[in-house]
Design a protein around this motif. Sequence first.
Motif, short mmCIF file in Angstrom:
data_model
loop_
_atom_site.label_atom_id
_atom_site.label_comp_id
_atom_site.label_asym_id
_atom_site.label_seq_id
_atom_site.Cartn_x
_atom_site.Cartn_y
_atom_site.Cartn_z
N PRO A 37 117.47 -2.30 85.46
CA PRO A 37 118.18 -2.43 83.88
C PRO A 37 117.18 -2.66 82.79
CG PRO A 37 119.27 -3.87 85.72
CD PRO A 37 118.02 -3.30 86.37
N VAL A 38 117.45 -2.03 81.67
CA VAL A 38 116.68 -2.41 80.38
C VAL A 38 117.03 -3.51 80.16
CG1 VAL A 38 116.12 -1.39 78.14
CG2 VAL A 38 116.87 0.28 80.08
N PRO A 39 115.52 -4.36 79.61
CA PRO A 39 115.80 -5.59 79.37
C PRO A 39 116.40 -5.67 77.91
CG PRO A 39 113.68 -5.20 80.09
CD PRO A 39 114.23 -3.56 80.05
N ALA A 40 117.10 -6.68 77.39
CA ALA A 40 117.78 -6.89 76.38
C ALA A 40 117.01 -7.48 75.34
CB ALA A 40 119.05 -7.89 76.65
N ASP A 41 115.85 -6.87 75.11
CA ASP A 41 114.83 -7.06 74.12
C ASP A 41 114.83 -6.14 72.91
OD1 ASP A 41 112.59 -8.03 72.32
OD2 ASP A 41 111.78 -9.06 74.16
N ASN A 42 115.08 -6.45 71.76
CA ASN A 42 115.01 -5.33 70.57
C ASN A 42 113.63 -5.14 70.00
OD1 ASN A 42 117.77 -4.60 71.39
ND2 ASN A 42 118.41 -6.59 70.06
N GLY A 43 112.69 -6.25 70.34
CA GLY A 43 111.38 -5.83 69.70
C GLY A 43 111.69 -6.65 68.12
N PRO A 44 110.39 -6.45 67.23
CA PRO A 44 109.73 -5.32 67.41
C PRO A 44 108.83 -5.26 68.49
CG PRO A 44 108.97 -6.94 65.65
CD PRO A 44 110.16 -7.42 66.44
N PHE A 45 108.13 -4.15 69.01
CA PHE A 45 107.28 -4.00 69.99
C PHE A 45 105.72 -3.73 69.56
CE2 PHE A 45 111.28 -3.02 71.92
CZ PHE A 45 111.55 -3.96 72.78
N TYR A 46 104.95 -4.11 70.41
CA TYR A 46 103.34 -4.16 70.06
C TYR A 46 102.48 -3.29 71.44
CZ TYR A 46 105.05 -7.42 66.49
OH TYR A 46 106.05 -7.76 65.50
N HIS A 47 101.54 -2.97 70.74
CA HIS A 47 100.49 -2.07 71.78
C HIS A 47 99.02 -2.54 71.28
CE1 HIS A 47 99.03 0.30 75.19
NE2 HIS A 47 98.20 0.92 74.32
N GLY A 48 98.57 -3.11 72.07
CA GLY A 48 97.00 -3.32 71.69
C GLY A 48 95.88 -2.24 72.36
N THR A 49 95.15 -1.90 71.64
CA THR A 49 94.16 -0.72 72.22
C THR A 49 92.95 -0.67 71.24
OG1 THR A 49 93.99 1.59 72.80
CG2 THR A 49 95.19 0.99 70.81
N ARG A 50 92.17 0.16 71.48
CA ARG A 50 91.26 0.37 70.50
C ARG A 50 91.04 2.06 70.08
NH1 ARG A 50 86.55 -3.18 70.66
NH2 ARG A 50 87.03 -4.87 72.24
N ALA A 51 92.00 2.70 70.58
CA ALA A 51 92.46 4.03 70.20
C ALA A 51 92.76 4.28 69.10
CB ALA A 51 93.49 4.62 71.01
#
Length: 133
Positions: free
Chosen positions: A3-17
């Motif tokens: 099941p999809v977690p009940a988290d609405n974020g906001p969401f983040y992604h760390g990268t060097r791109a």
Amino acid sequence: MPPVPADNGPFYHGTRADLRIGDLLVAGNPSNYRPSIRMNHVYFTALPAPAALAAALAPGEARERVYIVTPTGPFEDDPNVTDQKFPGNPTRSYRSAAPLRIVGELEGWTRLTPEERAAWRARIAAITGDIIN
């Protein structure tokens, strides 16, 4: 997929791109931690600190970035840091086989010191378990 977690974020992604708003992050890229493994998912978190860690540990010399992302499909708790290793999901870390859309870039986040980065790299190098892909 669970099941999809009940988290609405906001969401983040760390990268060097170097990405732009509207770009998609997709599965199928090498792991930041074991480059010989192609990842079946793209990973993200609802907390800036784990995304900052991912940016610091990402390969390359480009500038570290923390992007604000939105999932385009279902997602699940990241089993690499949840119940397999920690109870629950304290880092609010997730993964998705569907792309993540870049909706912004987080400014003013706390970067790791060189000592913290070296300590994390040593920890990761010492890990012998499998990546749950």
